[in-house]
Design a protein around this motif. Structure first.
Motif, PDB file in Angstrom:
ATOM      1  N   ASN A 172       6.762 -33.524 -67.956  1.00  0.00           N
ATOM      2  CA  ASN A 172       6.890 -33.975 -69.346  1.00  0.00           C
ATOM      3  C   ASN A 172       8.325 -34.352 -69.713  1.00  0.00           C
ATOM      4  N   SER A 173       9.243 -34.174 -68.786  1.00  0.00           N
ATOM      5  CA  SER A 173      10.634 -34.477 -69.063  1.00  0.00           C
ATOM      6  C   SER A 173      10.934 -35.946 -68.771  1.00  0.00           C
ATOM      7  N   TRP A 174      11.860 -36.516 -69.540  1.00  0.00           N
ATOM      8  CA  TRP A 174      12.235 -37.920 -69.380  1.00  0.00           C
ATOM      9  C   TRP A 174      13.602 -38.012 -68.720  1.00  0.00           C
ATOM     10  N   ILE A 207      16.703 -40.538 -68.637  1.00  0.00           N
ATOM     11  CA  ILE A 207      17.223 -41.682 -69.384  1.00  0.00           C
ATOM     12  C   ILE A 207      18.325 -42.363 -68.585  1.00  0.00           C
ATOM     13  N   TYR A 241      14.893 -34.130 -71.938  1.00  0.00           N
ATOM     14  CA  TYR A 241      15.411 -35.242 -71.137  1.00  0.00           C
ATOM     15  C   TYR A 241      16.671 -34.856 -70.373  1.00  0.00           C
ATOM     16  N   PHE A 285      11.253 -36.656 -61.321  1.00  0.00           N
ATOM     17  CA  PHE A 285      10.981 -37.290 -62.611  1.00  0.00           C
ATOM     18  C   PHE A 285       9.919 -38.383 -62.457  1.00  0.00           C
ATOM     19  N   ASN A 343       8.857 -39.886 -65.659  1.00  0.00           N
ATOM     20  CA  ASN A 343       9.001 -40.593 -66.936  1.00  0.00           C
ATOM     21  C   ASN A 343      10.436 -41.086 -67.057  1.00  0.00           C
ATOM     22  N   ILE A 377      13.273 -43.598 -69.173  1.00  0.00           N
ATOM     23  CA  ILE A 377      13.604 -44.383 -70.365  1.00  0.00           C
ATOM     24  C   ILE A 377      14.751 -45.322 -70.017  1.00  0.00           C
ATOM     25  N   THR A 398       5.995 -43.804 -65.573  1.00  0.00           N
ATOM     26  CA  THR A 398       5.912 -44.332 -66.940  1.00  0.00           C
ATOM     27  C   THR A 398       7.310 -44.716 -67.421  1.00  0.00           C
ATOM     28  N   ILE A 451       8.036 -43.777 -78.039  1.00  0.00           N
ATOM     29  CA  ILE A 451       8.096 -42.994 -76.803  1.00  0.00           C
ATOM     30  C   ILE A 451       7.475 -41.613 -77.009  1.00  0.00           C
ATOM     31  N   LYS A 474       3.761 -41.930 -76.847  1.00  0.00           N
ATOM     32  CA  LYS A 474       3.432 -42.172 -75.434  1.00  0.00           C
ATOM     33  C   LYS A 474       2.069 -42.836 -75.220  1.00  0.00           C
TER      34      LYS A 474
END
Length: 302
Positions: free
Chosen positions: A3-5, A7, A36, A59, A61, A63, A90, A119, A122
């Motif tokens: 669930n962590s993004w 970046i 994140y 990771f 996810n 961004i 994603t 975001i 989602k």
């Protein structure tokens, strides 16, 4: 890290103050309680290395913080990695760039707060990705629009004009109309072979390019087909007269414009080596062969 993004931010995107923008981004991420990690690019195409390292660390996810070029490099990093299926990744976008054409396809606002809200929700789409090979076997992936001819010439000119912001696309476009020399293209796809003098050939997955222009028809970014637009020998005054149609999409109905759908296309310039662009990035010149990868990546959309 499911669930962590992760970046990836390009601090040179756009014309605004990045440190101020980054504080705003952090503020809204905290407000939405989004977990994140982050890093910033330090050189051209650094996103490719960074995203591959993030995927290797677990990771899934990502961004992209920047413009179309930043997103293009993030996509290439994902498509080139060997650790997981690309469709398991994603991508969310916080737009900071000059053109931001890809976000227009999905009505993602050019606003940090609203982009982070999207975001957070989602909602995703599995989108097709194009893979383009040049004559020297260089492979590039693209998520929006690629092209050969006038638009490649404009992209090359654009690099020296970006300081002017969004209007730089218009300046580069007019410059290209004055100085770009049309060439004969041999275009091969399905059972068709077309050979004639062209202004450009556009290969679209999404709708917008060149700072909001619309060259493609009946776009569906997940249907497994490219939308091909061949703009033939349009003269300077014809382009100027039809300039509004470039932004409304009505240019596709012009008698010197032809549109098709296909999964694979080869374009061979006959008497010169025009520039090639993908997602607004200059990637070479000369012959191209392009194939589509169906539903290759998940993107967060509004």
């Amino acid at each position: 890290m499911s669930n962590s993004w992760f970046i990836i931010a390009n601090p040179t995107s756009g014309n605004r103050n990045f440190s101020k923008q980054w504080k705003e981004i952090q503020q809204y991420l905290k407000l939405k309680n989004i977990d994140y990690s982050f890093t910033v690019t330090q050189f051209s195409k650094h996103e490719i290395e960074l995203v591959q390292a993030a995927i290797q660390q677990g990771f899934r996810n990502i961004i992209s913080v920047g413009g179309d070029g930043t997103l293009h490099n993030v996509v290439n990093g994902i498509m080139m990695q060997i650790y997981v299926k690309t469709s398991d990744i994603t991508i969310g976008v916080i737009p900071l760039g000059t053109g931001n054409d890809w976000i227009k396809m999905y009505n993602i606002p050019n606003s940090i707060e609203k982009a982070i809200e999207i975001i957070y929700r989602k909602k995703t789409i599995l989108q097709d990705i194009g893979v383009l090979k040049t004559n020297d076997n260089k492979t590039t992936y693209f998520n929006n629009v690629a092209g050969l001819g006038y638009d490649g010439y404009v992209v090359k000119k654009l690099h020296s004009l970006k300081r002017f912001g969004a209007i730089s696309y218009l300046i580069a476009g007019i410059y290209g109309l004055l100085f770009y020399k049309k060439t004969i293209f041999k275009i091969i796809f399905d059972d068709k072979k077309i050979e004639e003098k062209c202004l450009m050939t556009i290969i679209g997955i999404c709708k917008f390019s060149g700072g909001g222009m619309q060259f493609t028809k009946d776009i569906n970014p997940s249907d497994g087909f490219f939308d091909i637009t061949i703009i033939k020998n349009l003269r300077f005054l014809e382009v100027i007269y039809n300039l509004p149609k470039l932004y409304t999409g009505k240019i596709v109905h012009h008698k010197k414009v032809a549109t098709y759908k296909t999964k694979e296309i080869t374009v061979i310039p006959q008497n010169s080596k025009p520039f090639i662009q993908a997602d607004g990035e200059l990637i070479g010149s000369g012959k191209i062969t392009v194939n589509i990868i169906e539903k290759a990546l998940q993107f967060v959309i509004s």
